[in-house]
Design an enzyme around this catalytic site. Structure first.
Site, PDB file in Angstrom:
ATOM      1  CG  ASN A  37      -0.193  -0.010   2.537  1.00  0.00           C
ATOM      2  OD1 ASN A  37       1.033  -0.070   2.567  1.00  0.00           O
ATOM      3  ND2 ASN A  37      -0.924   0.009   3.627  1.00  0.00           N
ATOM      4  CE  LYS A  38       3.993   2.036   4.495  1.00  0.00           C
ATOM      5  NZ  LYS A  38       3.131   0.934   4.891  1.00  0.00           N
ATOM      6  CB  ILE A  39       4.681   6.404  -1.972  1.00  0.00           C
ATOM      7  CG1 ILE A  39       4.390   7.485  -3.010  1.00  0.00           C
ATOM      8  CG2 ILE A  39       6.155   6.248  -1.693  1.00  0.00           C
ATOM      9  CD1 ILE A  39       4.212   8.857  -2.429  1.00  0.00           C
TER      10      ILE A  39
END
Length: 377
Positions: free
Chosen positions: A190-192
């Site tokens: 879910n990170k950038i």
């Protein structure tokens, strides 16, 4: 039913498969190899730092190794931001140490320097000087890191910076993840940017990185046979996963721009809505990647609650989520010391994370706009 709009889903750039194929073609199917080295170098260059970067299996592993390298052992105390994900605090327990939680301040939602110093003074008065401090750059917003560093230096306490959510965020032009003795980056789904699962430790020098990688690869001694003089961990990143990371690094700047555009998107939606505040930088010293766009809702002014809006979005299959529940309110951590008032508790009760993915389509944004407009009406 409408298709799900996720809070923050993986967003591939296109070149990830090239690096994965290279790993297969050269048979580098191991927790070392050209992609691992390349990814570490890419991260170091992006962070614009002389520090060293070691690719690991997770951001949690990075915090754990940071604690070990900072000398944290059973019975020690470690100060940790209360408003964060449990991965910031769990490694303290891995070491048999005691977490001491500190409240947030309202400008950045991160560790309050005033309460931090109060906590340090009180722990010292109790005969227990903390061994480390774990501040977090929440949702990509840099903490008041210069004040936190000044306090840490004053009392000679190591900082382990949790930059899991803040790759690409800066404070006074310096990248988050380069302020502490150690720092943790995360590349969770879910990170950038993502490597599906994965993280990295940022260390002050080559010697610290070598020690981190030694511990991350089962602490095998330099011998022709398997010999171990230290407890080791299986924390190294695989060459295949690192290939995904190398492809993702090529689109990191673009993804940061798209996430920041999402924050402007919500600023526009809520600009005339009394009682709703969109989370933003306090001043020009702060540059947030806006990994997640967040709002707070004052129910008395707005006439609705955070939960009312969350459920209205969910009704249309749009994912949103309350802010992190503070650690000192969690069943596993509630018995440990806490310094502060009720700022992080109030943020948890009034705050909402909104869909923020860099891959949200025009149609999905229109749907979000329509659902929120119908709800407000």
């Amino acid at each position: 039913m409408n298709s799900r709009i996720w809070l923050s889903s993986p967003h591939m750039g296109g070149n990830e498969l090239k690096y994965i194929h290279e790993a297969f073609d050269t048979n580098w199917i191991a927790p070392l190899g050209p992609n691992v080295t390349g990814f570490e170098n890419d991260l170091k260059q992006f962070l614009n730092t002389q520090k060293e970067v070691g690719a690991l299996a997770s951001g949690t592993a990075a915090i754990h190794l940071g604690l070990i390298l900072a000398g944290v052992t059973a019975g020690d105390e470690v100060i940790c931001q209360s408003m964060t994900f449990s991965a910031s605090a769990n490694p303290i327990l891995y070491q048999g140490a005691t977490p001491v939680f500190v409240d947030s301040e309202l400008e950045t939602w991160n560790m309050c320097p005033n309460h931090l110093e109060t906590a340090i003074k009180d722990r010292i008065a109790n005969g227990k000087k903390p061994k480390a401090i774990i501040p977090v750059h929440l949702y990509g917003m840099p903490a008041k890191i210069d004040e936190i560093v000044a306090i840490a230096n004053k009392y000679e306490i190591a900082i382990i910076e949790d930059a899991a959510e803040s790759l690409g965020s800066t404070y006074k032009g310096q990248n988050c993840g380069t302020f502490g003795a150690y720092a943790a980056l995360s590349f969770n789904g879910n990170k950038i940017i993502t490597t599906s699962g994965g993280g990295a430790i940022v260390c002050n020098d080559e010697e610290a990185k070598k020690q981190a990688i030694f511990l991350a690869t089962q602490a095998r001694d330099d011998a022709p046979h398997y010999q171990h003089s230290h407890v080791g961990y299986n924390y190294r990143m695989s060459n295949i996963v690192a290939g995904i990371g190398r492809g993702q690094m090529e689109v990191l700047d673009k993804h940061i721009g798209l996430r920041r555009d999402m924050q402007k998107f919500y600023k526009n939606i809520f600009k005339d809505v009394a009682g709703v505040t969109v989370f933003e930088e306090p001043n020009e010293d702060y540059f947030s990647n806006h990994w997640l766009s967040c709002i707070t809702v004052d129910e008395k002014i707005a006439g609705f609650s955070r939960e009312d809006l969350r459920l209205a979005l969910w009704e249309d299959n749009i994912e949103s989520r309350p802010l992190w529940k503070p650690m000192h309110l969690q069943p596993i951590f509630e018995k440990y010391p806490y310094y502060g008032t009720n700022i992080c508790e109030n943020l948890f009760n009034t705050g909402l994370c909104l869909p923020s993915g860099s891959n949200l389509t025009t149609q999905e944004k229109e749907r979000i706009t329509q659902v929120i407009a119908a709800f407000l009406a």
